[in-house]
Write a protein that holds these residues in place. Structure first.
Motif, PDB file in Angstrom:
ATOM      1  N   GLU A 220       0.923  -1.178   0.045  1.00 52.95           N
ATOM      2  CA  GLU A 220       0.263   0.106  -0.576  1.00 52.95           C
ATOM      3  C   GLU A 220       0.926   1.494  -0.318  1.00 52.95           C
ATOM      4  OE1 GLU A 220      -2.509  -0.363   3.820  1.00 52.95           O
ATOM      5  OE2 GLU A 220      -4.117  -1.845   2.410  1.00 52.95           O
TER       6      GLU A 220
ATOM      7  N   TYR B  77      -5.832   1.212  -7.586  1.00 52.31           N
ATOM      8  CA  TYR B  77      -6.506   0.479  -6.869  1.00 52.31           C
ATOM      9  C   TYR B  77      -6.642  -1.220  -7.277  1.00 52.31           C
ATOM     10  CZ  TYR B  77     -11.078  -1.184  -4.914  1.00 52.31           C
ATOM     11  OH  TYR B  77     -12.200  -1.512  -4.607  1.00 52.31           O
ATOM     12  N   LYS B  78      -7.040  -1.288  -8.411  1.00 48.96           N
ATOM     13  CA  LYS B  78      -7.169  -2.920  -8.872  1.00 48.96           C
ATOM     14  C   LYS B  78      -5.423  -3.291  -8.654  1.00 48.96           C
ATOM     15  CE  LYS B  78     -10.984  -2.420 -11.813  1.00 48.96           C
ATOM     16  NZ  LYS B  78     -11.156  -3.468 -11.263  1.00 48.96           N
TER      17      LYS B  78
ATOM     18  N   GLN C  79      -3.183  -3.203  -6.608  1.00 51.22           N
ATOM     19  CA  GLN C  79      -2.950  -3.398  -5.244  1.00 51.22           C
ATOM     20  C   GLN C  79      -2.715  -4.848  -4.219  1.00 51.22           C
ATOM     21  OE1 GLN C  79      -4.205  -2.976  -2.316  1.00 51.22           O
ATOM     22  NE2 GLN C  79      -2.006  -3.969  -0.887  1.00 51.22           N
TER      23      GLN C  79
END
Length: 589
Positions: free
Chosen positions: A286, A322-323, A325
């Protein structure tokens, strides 16, 4: 038998990642491999829709950032595609429909993703069923091994398969499916801004390589410790259950309790370490993704692209991050899980290899020969089976037994009585020799029932225990009554509240030793044997019950060949033939 399971850091298994991955694929059968290919095909469709959903964000964000540039972009796109007829009133039409198109794409992408999740979970659970069933079949159908370890089989079928599925196989499948999605996203990002994409990927791969080097050896060793500790847990628990009476008699509760707790604690600690090692990359990723996004912003800010302005491109990178990770996290999770589960993979691979080599028929059959005389005859010639270096077993046994009759094999412990009966039953295969059954009838094999020393009654009704292995609707209840009478326990059974439907408890715990023996004898008689074998049937009985069992066997021997082993001859009638055995010879008196 109490076993000592030590965990040595020097001897843990080290296998390359590629070899482990190949072994994982070899654990599933051909049909499952086809299902896996079908699943990956669906994942490719999902990956394409993920890319389309990313691309659809560009015009949507453009609407919010700069409507004029959006109109120029759409007009150029239509002309490039030779769809000039759409230019009429395109401004109003496309501005209205673009959000609706994006929403539709997102809905379709989500539906496909949910379907992939279902198919993935279904495939994983089907694999659990398939592997455990193959192991069970390998144990059930294989010939009885003199060195069989029930705790090892139980651990493999129940615990090790579950561990393999949860710790290794599920992360591996997620790794494969998410890798395809990740590749599709990366290719699309390369097409949007090569430099920003390459900088982000270098950063992510640098992190992973460092983490892999750091954790590889630790995961491998912790996996080895976990497998050893789990083996110790199962063995100590099963041995405690089997020796519970001795534990109580000799006040050994603390020893056995601490023994289990030691293995359980090691197992818990290794799993905690594993969970931390495989879970840590998620949180570090992250941070890395945000750094990568910041670098992407830095590169984009210096870009002179004429098609996109900065805001739509940043939106695409943010949504891609977002996709990507969780996808990247699952890939790393899968690789780490394979390293951790190296010992589990190797164990299951060996167990399934043995199961695949299993012959699902008895390896040894009694030869049938036509008998022209009035009496049937069981003939044994040069029978040999030596199963250890100390010479334990039997050698060159020769014997003729007329049928029907009662024949008693007598000898001290270790003389080969049980070995001979196990060969006659087909449970063991001799190294040399021949067994022939001379019969007036045309039969493929004589029916054999074997009441061995380790018989067990399961937690069900008397009828179900007698009709062993048959469904309730297939049980012949008239025959149940007849064999109960022959086993001389019918009067007791009908006195019970539920008659033959009375539950006997776990291993016949609601019955006395003598009653259990007679129910087991009724089971042997239910299958109408030509030959009835009994291994030390009176060893656990008092004199009164021993005499009753012998009388029952004498009556049965009028119509059946009954062969029993014993070390006591007190109640054996004088006219009964007795064979005194001592490994390499048998003397009949």
């Amino acid at each position: 038998m109490i076993r000592n399971y030590t965990i040595s850091k020097r001897k843990y298994l080290k296998i390359s990642f590629i070899n482990l991955f190949i072994k994982i694929l070899s654990l599933i059968n051909k049909k499952s491999k086809q299902k896996l290919l079908n699943l990956l095909a669906i994942v490719i469709i999902q990956a394409l829709f993920d890319v389309i959903s990313l691309a659809s964000l560009v015009p949507l964000i453009q609407i919010l950032s700069d409507k004029d540039k959006l109109e120029i972009y759409i007009e150029n796109l239509i002309r490039d595609l030779n769809f000039d007829y759409l230019l009429t009133n395109y401004e109003t039409t496309f501005i209205i429909y673009i959000p609706l198109i994006v929403i539709s794409i997102m809905v379709i992408s989500t539906v496909i993703r949910l379907y992939v999740v279902y198919k993935t979970n279904k495939f994983i659970e089907d694999t659990r069923h398939q592997i455990s069933s193959r192991l069970m079949d390998g144990y059930i159908y294989k010939n009885i091994s003199l060195n069989s370890n029930s705790s090892e089989f139980a651990k493999s079928i129940l615990s090790e398969v579950d561990q393999f599925i949860i710790i290794v196989f599920q992360p591996t499948i997620l790794m494969l499916t998410n890798f395809l999605v990740l590749i599709a996203i990366v290719i699309y990002l390369f097409s949007t801004n090569f430099h920003a994409s390459i900088a982000s990927i270098i950063l992510l791969f640098s992190f992973y390589i460092c983490f892999y080097i750091f954790s590889k050896r630790k995961l491998n060793y912790e996996g080895f410790k976990s497998e050893k500790a789990n083996k110790g847990r199962f063995a100590s628990a099963i041995e405690s259950f089997l020796t519970i009476n001795d534990i109580k008699i000799y006040s050994a509760e603390r020893f056995f309790s601490n023994r289990y707790k030691n293995f359980s604690k090691i197992f818990a600690n290794t799993n905690a370490t594993y969970s931390t090692l495989v879970g840590s990359p998620k949180y570090i990723l992250e941070m890395i993704v945000f750094i990568a996004l910041a670098l992407a912003i830095l590169f984009i800010s210096f870009s002179n692209s004429e098609i996109y302005n900065s805001l739509p491109l940043l939106g695409v990178f943010a949504f891609a991050a977002y996709k990507a990770q969780p996808a990247l996290g699952n890939v790393i999770y899968g690789i780490n899980s394979i390293e951790y589960g190296s010992k589990i993979i190797s164990n299951l691979y060996l167990q399934l290899k043995k199961s695949n080599n299993t012959n699902f028929k008895k390896d040894y059959k009694i030869k049938i020969k036509k008998n022209l005389n009035k009496e049937n005859l069981l003939s044994i010639r040069n029978l040999t089976l030596i199963y250890d270096k100390n010479g334990n077993g039997i050698k060159n046994i020769n014997l003729d037994i007329r049928s029907p009759s009662l024949f008693v094999i007598v000898g001290p412990s270790g003389s080969g009585k049980s070995t001979l009966l196990n060969i006659l039953s087909g449970s063991l295969m001799p190294q040399e020799g021949e067994i022939s059954y001379w019969d007036k009838r045309k039969i493929s094999q004589p029916k054999i029932s074997f009441l061995h020393q380790e018989y067990r009654l399961f937690n069900a009704s008397i009828a179900e225990n007698i009709a062993f292995g048959l469904e309730k609707e297939k049980i012949n209840y008239e025959l149940i009554k007849k064999v109960l009478i022959k086993a001389e326990i019918y009067e007791y059974v009908v006195s019970l509240k539920n008659d033959i439907f009375e539950n006997v408890g776990e291993n016949g715990s609601k019955l006395s030793i003598g009653q259990r023996q007679r129910i087991a004898l009724a089971r042997a008689l239910y299958f109408k044997p030509d030959i009835l074998l009994l291994d030390e049937p009176t060893s656990a009985l008092d004199n009164a019950n021993e005499e009753k069992i012998i009388k029952t066997l004498v009556r049965l021997s009028k119509n059946t060949l009954v062969i029993m082993s014993t070390h006591k001859t007190k109640y054996i009638p004088d006219y009964v033939n007795i064979g005194y055995i001592n490994r390499n010879k048998i003397i009949v008196k």
